[in-house]
Design an enzyme around this catalytic site. Structure first.
Site, PDB file in Angstrom:
ATOM      1  N   HIS A 314     -49.510  -3.185  25.097  1.00 31.09           N
ATOM      2  CA  HIS A 314     -50.410  -2.179  25.665  1.00 31.09           C
ATOM      3  C   HIS A 314     -51.515  -2.865  26.435  1.00 31.09           C
ATOM      4  O   HIS A 314     -51.987  -3.918  26.036  1.00 31.09           O
ATOM      5  CB  HIS A 314     -51.012  -1.298  24.559  1.00 31.09           C
ATOM      6  CG  HIS A 314     -51.558  -0.017  25.099  1.00 31.09           C
ATOM      7  ND1 HIS A 314     -52.817   0.082  25.618  1.00 31.09           N
ATOM      8  CD2 HIS A 314     -50.978   1.200  25.243  1.00 31.09           C
ATOM      9  CE1 HIS A 314     -53.000   1.319  26.041  1.00 31.09           C
ATOM     10  NE2 HIS A 314     -51.908   2.022  25.826  1.00 31.09           N
ATOM     11  N   ASP A 372     -45.211   4.974  22.380  1.00 31.34           N
ATOM     12  CA  ASP A 372     -43.968   5.430  23.004  1.00 31.34           C
ATOM     13  C   ASP A 372     -42.728   4.969  22.274  1.00 31.34           C
ATOM     14  O   ASP A 372     -41.676   5.587  22.368  1.00 31.34           O
ATOM     15  CB  ASP A 372     -43.900   4.940  24.458  1.00 31.34           C
ATOM     16  CG  ASP A 372     -44.885   5.694  25.304  1.00 31.34           C
ATOM     17  OD1 ASP A 372     -44.866   6.912  25.248  1.00 31.34           O
ATOM     18  OD2 ASP A 372     -45.694   5.045  25.981  1.00 31.34           O
TER      19      ASP A 372
HETATM   20  N1  CMC Z   1     -41.918  -7.395  26.361  1.00 37.23           N
HETATM   21  C1  CMC Z   1     -42.001  -8.730  26.560  1.00 37.23           C
HETATM   22  N2  CMC Z   1     -43.104  -9.384  26.983  1.00 37.23           N
HETATM   23  C2  CMC Z   1     -44.186  -8.623  27.233  1.00 37.23           C
HETATM   24  C3  CMC Z   1     -44.185  -7.220  27.069  1.00 37.23           C
HETATM   25  C4  CMC Z   1     -42.993  -6.619  26.617  1.00 37.23           C
HETATM   26  N3  CMC Z   1     -42.941  -5.300  26.430  1.00 37.23           N
HETATM   27  N4  CMC Z   1     -45.390  -6.737  27.395  1.00 37.23           N
HETATM   28  C5  CMC Z   1     -46.142  -7.765  27.772  1.00 37.23           C
HETATM   29  N5  CMC Z   1     -45.413  -8.924  27.665  1.00 37.23           N
HETATM   30  C6  CMC Z   1     -45.901 -10.280  27.931  1.00 37.23           C
HETATM   31  C7  CMC Z   1     -46.004 -10.554  29.420  1.00 37.23           C
HETATM   32  O1  CMC Z   1     -44.833 -11.155  29.916  1.00 37.23           O
HETATM   33  C8  CMC Z   1     -47.185 -11.485  29.489  1.00 37.23           C
HETATM   34  O2  CMC Z   1     -46.771 -12.779  29.126  1.00 37.23           O
HETATM   35  P1  CMC Z   1     -47.524 -14.083  29.783  1.00 37.23           P
HETATM   36  O3  CMC Z   1     -48.960 -13.993  29.343  1.00 37.23           O
HETATM   37  O4  CMC Z   1     -46.781 -15.230  29.177  1.00 37.23           O
HETATM   38  O5  CMC Z   1     -47.367 -13.939  31.265  1.00 37.23           O
HETATM   39  C9  CMC Z   1     -48.114 -10.993  28.363  1.00 37.23           C
HETATM   40  O6  CMC Z   1     -47.236 -10.344  27.422  1.00 37.23           O
HETATM   41  C10 CMC Z   1     -49.166 -10.009  28.843  1.00 37.23           C
HETATM   42  O7  CMC Z   1     -48.517  -8.965  29.565  1.00 37.23           O
HETATM   43  P2  CMC Z   1     -49.159  -8.180  30.802  1.00 37.23           P
HETATM   44  O8  CMC Z   1     -48.066  -7.604  31.626  1.00 37.23           O
HETATM   45  O9  CMC Z   1     -50.159  -9.068  31.477  1.00 37.23           O
HETATM   46  O10 CMC Z   1     -49.947  -7.050  30.048  1.00 37.23           O
HETATM   47  P3  CMC Z   1     -50.432  -5.705  30.704  1.00 37.23           P
HETATM   48  O11 CMC Z   1     -51.637  -5.336  29.944  1.00 37.23           O
HETATM   49  O12 CMC Z   1     -50.564  -5.798  32.168  1.00 37.23           O
HETATM   50  O13 CMC Z   1     -49.200  -4.725  30.430  1.00 37.23           O
HETATM   51  C11 CMC Z   1     -47.848  -3.020  29.528  1.00 37.23           C
HETATM   52  C12 CMC Z   1     -49.205  -3.737  29.467  1.00 37.23           C
HETATM   53  C13 CMC Z   1     -47.875  -1.825  28.581  1.00 37.23           C
HETATM   54  C14 CMC Z   1     -47.564  -2.508  30.970  1.00 37.23           C
HETATM   55  C15 CMC Z   1     -46.737  -4.027  29.105  1.00 37.23           C
HETATM   56  O14 CMC Z   1     -46.992  -4.482  27.791  1.00 37.23           O
HETATM   57  C16 CMC Z   1     -45.331  -3.432  29.212  1.00 37.23           C
HETATM   58  O15 CMC Z   1     -44.742  -3.483  30.294  1.00 37.23           O
HETATM   59  N6  CMC Z   1     -44.798  -2.868  28.094  1.00 37.23           N
HETATM   60  C17 CMC Z   1     -43.523  -2.200  28.121  1.00 37.23           C
HETATM   61  C18 CMC Z   1     -43.684  -0.811  28.708  1.00 37.23           C
HETATM   62  C19 CMC Z   1     -44.368   0.143  27.757  1.00 37.23           C
HETATM   63  O16 CMC Z   1     -44.033   0.207  26.580  1.00 37.23           O
HETATM   64  N7  CMC Z   1     -45.321   0.905  28.294  1.00 37.23           N
HETATM   65  C20 CMC Z   1     -46.037   1.938  27.535  1.00 37.23           C
HETATM   66  C21 CMC Z   1     -47.468   1.624  27.373  1.00 37.23           C
HETATM   67  S1  CMC Z   1     -48.235   2.686  26.160  1.00 37.23           S
HETATM   68  C22 CMC Z   1     -48.208   4.244  26.831  1.00 37.23           C
HETATM   69  C23 CMC Z   1     -49.261   4.526  27.811  1.00 37.23           C
HETATM   70  O17 CMC Z   1     -50.455   4.363  27.490  1.00 37.23           O
HETATM   71  O18 CMC Z   1     -48.889   4.961  28.905  1.00 37.23           O
END
Ligand code: CMC
Length: 438
Positions: A314, A372
């Site tokens: 998240h 989710d």
């Molecule tokens: N699976 C594998 N690796 C992950 C995941 C995941 N689901 N989420 C984040 N990471 C890793 C990412 O590769 C990164 O690694 P590094 O630091 O080595 O580059 C690190 O964790 C940080 O990730 P980020 O993309 O910089 O984090 P963010 O805050 O931009 O993204 C997120 C948050 C929710 C978009 C992401 O965790 C994701 O894509 N999750 C899967 C989709 C999901 O479940 N979304 C629903 C969010 S909750 C509902 C809502 O509020 O809408």
């Protein structure tokens, strides 16, 4: 600059190392949560913009609605902890709270329930609107279209400068959203629409419109109605997330609330936001069996692979998502009630949850199952089709969108949202006629 900024006593000193000049930026304090540095005069004073794609360090507005502390796993609506609301409140009361700022008295609650129930039916001509869509249209595509079309049907609530219009449009959106979603589903499977029943509760009515048919009585399982109501509470608002910011930005130009909420639905649809619950189920189907989980865990950790574990991680909650905690419990209650624990996909989900919670990569990066992950599993167990999952999120979030939209319109300092950019394209060059181009 508003009163708060000019009254701010604390400042933040910014030094431009190119010129040696320093600038004092006002620091504004909220009632709780991080202070903000007011950069509104930064461009005028320094000639620089701030740069924050993804808005990870940017507060876009002032709000009194929802508070999140991502590190501590805190979520409060109007000061009330989500755990308390999920335990003791119901969705209608939560809607009232988000819209009005206070919990309703008994009379206010009764009136609000009545008002929402009596706005749940759609203009009959709008019912024909559905026929313009293909039967295999995604419900979110239908929702974007039909909700946007509400502005063509309810002209008596689109004057955003009229306080009564604003409230009526809020009531209409909250009330009609389940009807629209259920109709989108019924249309997709070729069944007759089931009209809302004003004697039913909000979540109960949605289940009735989704699963009922005119041929026989459909008895809504009270455990499922309660679980659905709780899911709606948990998703009702979440501060300045992508879809809410979209609604605010659309509304900042003076667009009507139906059009703004339609924009919010479009944004919510994406798999990184509300579309994640659908993506969770699709991912589980792709993984297919428990023995293939390690392969997918490995892929999720691989930097060169775009695969991510859907339903994990998240942007704001970096320790745990308080909604996911409640959802986990609700999820197990629903699975027990329905006795479907042995369904292969759900077994797979539970095993994935266990492995990911123990895996070093996920533990170290604080990637916990989010709301989710569990909502996808609950909806699946309830028999809700996968492509309806995000539509359910939209039903719940409508109150948050409209409360935030109202707050923005009623804020005297509100301006059209207009970010700037770091331009990195070609510098000025001369136009060449086509025959001279190489
Ligand atoms: N699976 C594998 N690796 C992950 C995941 C995941 N689901 N989420 C984040 N990471 C890793 C990412 O590769 C990164 O690694 P590094 O630091 O080595 O580059 C690190 O964790 C940080 O990730 P980020 O993309 O910089 O984090 P963010 O805050 O931009 O993204 C997120 C948050 C929710 C978009 C992401 O965790 C994701 O894509 N999750 C899967 C989709 C999901 O479940 N979304 C629903 C969010 S909750 C509902 C809502 O509020 O809408």
């Amino acid at each position: 600059m508003n009163d708060k900024a000019s009254a701010a006593k604390e400042t933040f000193t910014l030094k431009d190392n190119r010129t040696g000049k320093t600038f004092e930026l006002p620091v504004i304090k909220g009632t709780t949560g991080p202070d903000v540095i007011d950069v509104r005069k930064l461009y005028a004073d320094t000639g620089c913009f701030t740069y924050d794609p993804g808005f990870t360090s940017t507060g876009s507005c002032e709000s009194k609605i929802t508070f999140i502390d991502g590190d501590k796993g805190v979520l409060r609506y109007r000061g009330y902890a989500i755990e308390e609301l999920a335990e003791h409140s119901d969705f209608m009361e939560t809607c009232y709270l988000l819209l009005h700022g206070e919990l309703p008295t008994e009379k206010q609650k009764k009136d609000f329930d009545w008002t929402i129930a009596h706005h749940s039916m759609l203009h009959e001509q709008l019912v024909f609107f559905f026929r313009g869509f293909r039967r295999d249209a995604h419900p979110m595509a239908v929702m974007c279209g039909v909700v946007g079309a509400l502005s063509a049907f309810y002209h008596d609530s689109t004057d955003i400068s009229d306080v009564k219009h604003r409230m009526t449009s809020a009531h209409r959106l909250i009330a009609k959203m389940p009807t629209i979603a259920a109709m989108a589903y019924k249309y997709s499977i070729g069944q007759p629409y089931i009209y809302p029943d004003n004697n039913m509760g909000y979540a109960e009515n949605f289940l009735h419109m989704t699963f009922g048919t005119p041929c026989e009585e459909y008895k809504v399982n009270p455990v499922l109605a309660k679980a659905m109501d709780r899911i709606l509470i948990l998703h009702a608002d979440h501060e300045q997330n992508a879809s809410t910011s979209t609604v605010r930005l659309a509304g900042s130009s003076g667009a009507n609330p139906f059009a703004c909420v339609s924009a919010g639905i479009a944004c919510l649809w994406g798999p990184a936001h509300g579309g994640a619950n659908e993506a969770v189920l699709n991912m589980l189907k792709t993984i297919g069996s428990v023995d293939r989980i390690p392969e997918y865990i490995k892929r999720a950790k691989d930097k060169n692979d775009t695969f991510r574990l859907m339903g994990f991680g998240h942007r704001v909650y970096k320790n745990f998502d308080p909604r996911a905690k409640i959802m986990r419990r609700t999820c197990h209650e629903v699975l027990d009630e329905l006795g479907v624990k042995r369904e292969p996909l759900l077994e797979l989900a539970m095993e994935l949850e266990r492995i990911a919670l123990e895996d070093d990569y996920f533990v170290q990066k604080k990637l916990y199952p989010n709301v989710d992950f569990y909502s996808g599993i609950i909806f699946r167990a309830m028999g809700i089709p996968v492509d309806m999952f995000t539509a359910l999120f939209a039903i719940a979030r409508t109150v948050g969108w409209i409360a935030q939209w109202k707050e923005m319109i009623e804020d005297p300092t509100q301006k059209i949202g207009r970010p700037r950019q770091l331009y990195n394209g070609a510098v000025e060059r001369k136009y060449a006629p086509v025959h001279k181009r190489k």
